[in-house]
Design an enzyme around this catalytic site. Structure first.
Site, PDB file in Angstrom:
ATOM      1  N   LYS A 258     -33.206 -30.460  -2.486  1.00 37.46           N
ATOM      2  CA  LYS A 258     -34.644 -30.149  -2.490  1.00 37.46           C
ATOM      3  C   LYS A 258     -35.150 -30.081  -3.935  1.00 37.46           C
ATOM      4  CE  LYS A 258     -33.435 -25.247  -2.053  1.00 37.46           C
ATOM      5  NZ  LYS A 258     -33.166 -24.171  -1.086  1.00 37.46           N
TER       6      LYS A 258
ATOM      7  N   ARG B 142     -37.533 -14.816   6.285  1.00 37.27           N
ATOM      8  CA  ARG B 142     -38.249 -15.827   5.518  1.00 37.27           C
ATOM      9  C   ARG B 142     -38.588 -17.016   6.409  1.00 37.27           C
ATOM     10  NH1 ARG B 142     -35.605 -19.035   0.403  1.00 37.27           N
ATOM     11  NH2 ARG B 142     -34.340 -19.853   2.114  1.00 37.27           N
TER      12      ARG B 142
ATOM     13  N   TYR C 135     -47.823 -19.652 -33.239  1.00 38.73           N
ATOM     14  CA  TYR C 135     -48.953 -18.924 -32.650  1.00 38.73           C
ATOM     15  C   TYR C 135     -48.706 -17.419 -32.697  1.00 38.73           C
ATOM     16  CZ  TYR C 135     -51.172 -23.017 -30.493  1.00 38.73           C
ATOM     17  OH  TYR C 135     -51.819 -24.192 -30.269  1.00 38.73           O
TER      18      TYR C 135
ATOM     19  N   MET D 201     -46.897 -25.425 -26.324  1.00 37.46           N
ATOM     20  CA  MET D 201     -46.905 -26.373 -25.209  1.00 37.46           C
ATOM     21  C   MET D 201     -45.955 -27.549 -25.437  1.00 37.46           C
ATOM     22  SD  MET D 201     -50.117 -28.393 -23.486  1.00 37.46           S
ATOM     23  CE  MET D 201     -51.085 -26.931 -23.200  1.00 37.46           C
TER      24      MET D 201
HETATM   25  C1  LIG Z   1     -31.838 -23.730  -1.187  1.00 37.47           C
HETATM   26  C2  LIG Z   1     -31.097 -23.548   0.059  1.00 37.47           C
HETATM   27  C3  LIG Z   1     -29.723 -23.837   0.127  1.00 37.47           C
HETATM   28  C4  LIG Z   1     -28.898 -24.117  -1.114  1.00 37.47           C
HETATM   29  O1  LIG Z   1     -28.685 -22.885  -1.766  1.00 37.47           O
HETATM   30  P1  LIG Z   1     -27.850 -22.742  -3.109  1.00 37.47           P
HETATM   31  O2  LIG Z   1     -27.869 -21.282  -3.384  1.00 37.47           O
HETATM   32  O3  LIG Z   1     -28.588 -23.518  -4.143  1.00 37.47           O
HETATM   33  O4  LIG Z   1     -26.492 -23.277  -2.868  1.00 37.47           O
HETATM   34  C5  LIG Z   1     -29.102 -23.804   1.368  1.00 37.47           C
HETATM   35  N1  LIG Z   1     -29.801 -23.457   2.486  1.00 37.47           N
HETATM   36  C6  LIG Z   1     -31.118 -23.127   2.441  1.00 37.47           C
HETATM   37  C7  LIG Z   1     -31.794 -22.725   3.694  1.00 37.47           C
HETATM   38  C8  LIG Z   1     -31.796 -23.145   1.243  1.00 37.47           C
HETATM   39  O5  LIG Z   1     -33.093 -22.797   1.199  1.00 37.47           O
END
Ligand SMILES: *Cc1c(COP(=O)(O)O)cnc(C)c1O
Length: 349
Positions: free
Chosen positions: A35, A130, A244, A292
């Site tokens: 992801k 969640r 800055y 930046m």
């Molecule tokens: C991001 C995620 C993972 C991977 O988690 P890591 O801690 O990066 O290994 C696996 N399952 C779900 C549902 C996630 O959101």
């Protein structure tokens, strides 16, 4: 070259996948979580390298990421969407052959009306609150859904990075209670869960951060190197300030190198006056605020000024940098911007 260079070692990435795969026994499949554009490293090259190492199942957050991943991988590997089947996604899920992890009764209805017969999985909430169906929702639909042959039933651990947290065992027990006897392949563990041991492995693991060299997989090989070119150096007199807000003042005669890169490249402003760059293994502290597009670094002690200084390298990993910024490796990686020249090394490049 005036832009920073992000070097991604695809051999190290593949080696990390294999190492995590070896931590589970032969009956457990190891997937790969890619992801957020492969944790910021570029989903195409990353996913192709992981497929080359043996990964056959991939996870993304949303359908758009899944469609991009399908273009990169072609037909074959299974692509699972953690966010499930959202309104408006039906065509994309069907067209790119994605497998949504259904999170609610609404999503189940949308899937079965829009894409009858199309592969799907189920995500259950075991205490993180969640994503996923709660126990009562699942109880209401399990009898209807199970005969339709879900590919996977999964849940996610809230505290797996801490093996001593009682939440782990609690979520494991809940997962068993919700899924024992279903006969469907199950998945509970991400990187942290793999390290908790065999009782957390089930049929499939879903590592993300460990692949990319981050904690809690301490044995990971480093995957990323971030190197910034020096644009200019100057000598600063004692008492003169830099950057800055004039937040850094020279105590003695100093040499300041100005590097090309800044918070627009995901180099967090919180690193101002805190983090160090590396000239080989010689640390060089940031002098003043990260701006930046530019960063000023104290290089007074270097025998000669190199053309580039590294922010992420062998001497200073993703998590070391995260500690200096008061965050986690995940955020450091996924903050890395798109302005870099990305350089892929290794046999998959
Ligand atoms: C991001 C995620 C993972 C991977 O988690 P890591 O801690 O990066 O290994 C696996 N399952 C779900 C549902 C996630 O959101």
């Amino acid at each position: 070259m005036s832009t920073a260079t992000l070097t991604i070692d695809l051999d190290a990435l593949a080696a990390n996948w294999r190492a995590l795969d070896r931590l589970t026994d032969g009956g457990t499949q190891t997937a790969a979580v890619v992801k957020a554009d492969g944790y910021g490293l570029g989903v195409g090259p990353v996913a192709r390298a992981l497929a080359g190492a043996g990964a056959r199942r991939f996870f993304v957050a949303v359908a758009e990421e899944g469609a991009a991943l399908r273009r990169a991988l072609g037909p074959g590997p299974q692509i699972c969407v953690l966010g499930g089947h959202m309104a408006g996604d039906t065509e994309m899920i069907g067209g790119a052959d994605l497998t949504p992890m259904l999170n609610s009764l609404d999503q189940i209805t949308r899937q079965f009306e829009g894409l009858p017969g199309h592969p799907f999985g189920i995500q259950l909430d075991t205490g993180m609150n969640r994503l996923g169906m709660e126990a009562d929702e699942w109880a209401a639909v399990a009898e209807l859904v199970l005969p339709l042959g879900p590919e996977l039933i999964m849940s996610h651990l809230a505290c797996a990075d801490d093996p001593d947290d009682p939440m782990n065992a609690q979520q494991l027990a809940t997962f068993h209670a919700l899924t024992d006897g279903t006969g469907v392949p199950r998945s509970l563990a991400a990187t942290g869960g793999i390290l908790l041991g065999p009782s957390y492995h089930f049929d499939l693991t879903r590592p993300g951060i460990g692949l990319y060299g981050g904690r809690p997989f301490e044995d990971a090989r480093p995957v990323v190197r971030l190197s910034l070119p020096v644009i200019q150096t100057r000598t600063v007199e004692p008492g003169e300030a830099v950057g800055y807000g004039c937040t850094w003042t020279a105590q003695g005669p100093a040499t300041i190198a100005t590097l090309s890169g800044g918070y627009a490249d995901g180099i967090l402003r919180a690193l101002s006056n805190r983090a160090t760059f590396c000239a080989g293994d010689i640390p060089c502290p940031i002098a003043g605020r990260v701006s930046m597009d530019l960063i000023t670094v104290d290089v007074t002690h270097l025998p000669e000024i190199p053309a580039r200084l590294d922010l992420i390298c062998a001497a200073q990993g993703v998590d070391d940098l995260a500690d200096q910024a008061g965050t986690i490796g995940y955020e450091v990686l996924t903050s890395l911007g798109n302005r870099y020249t990305r350089h892929y090394e290794g046999s998959g490049a």
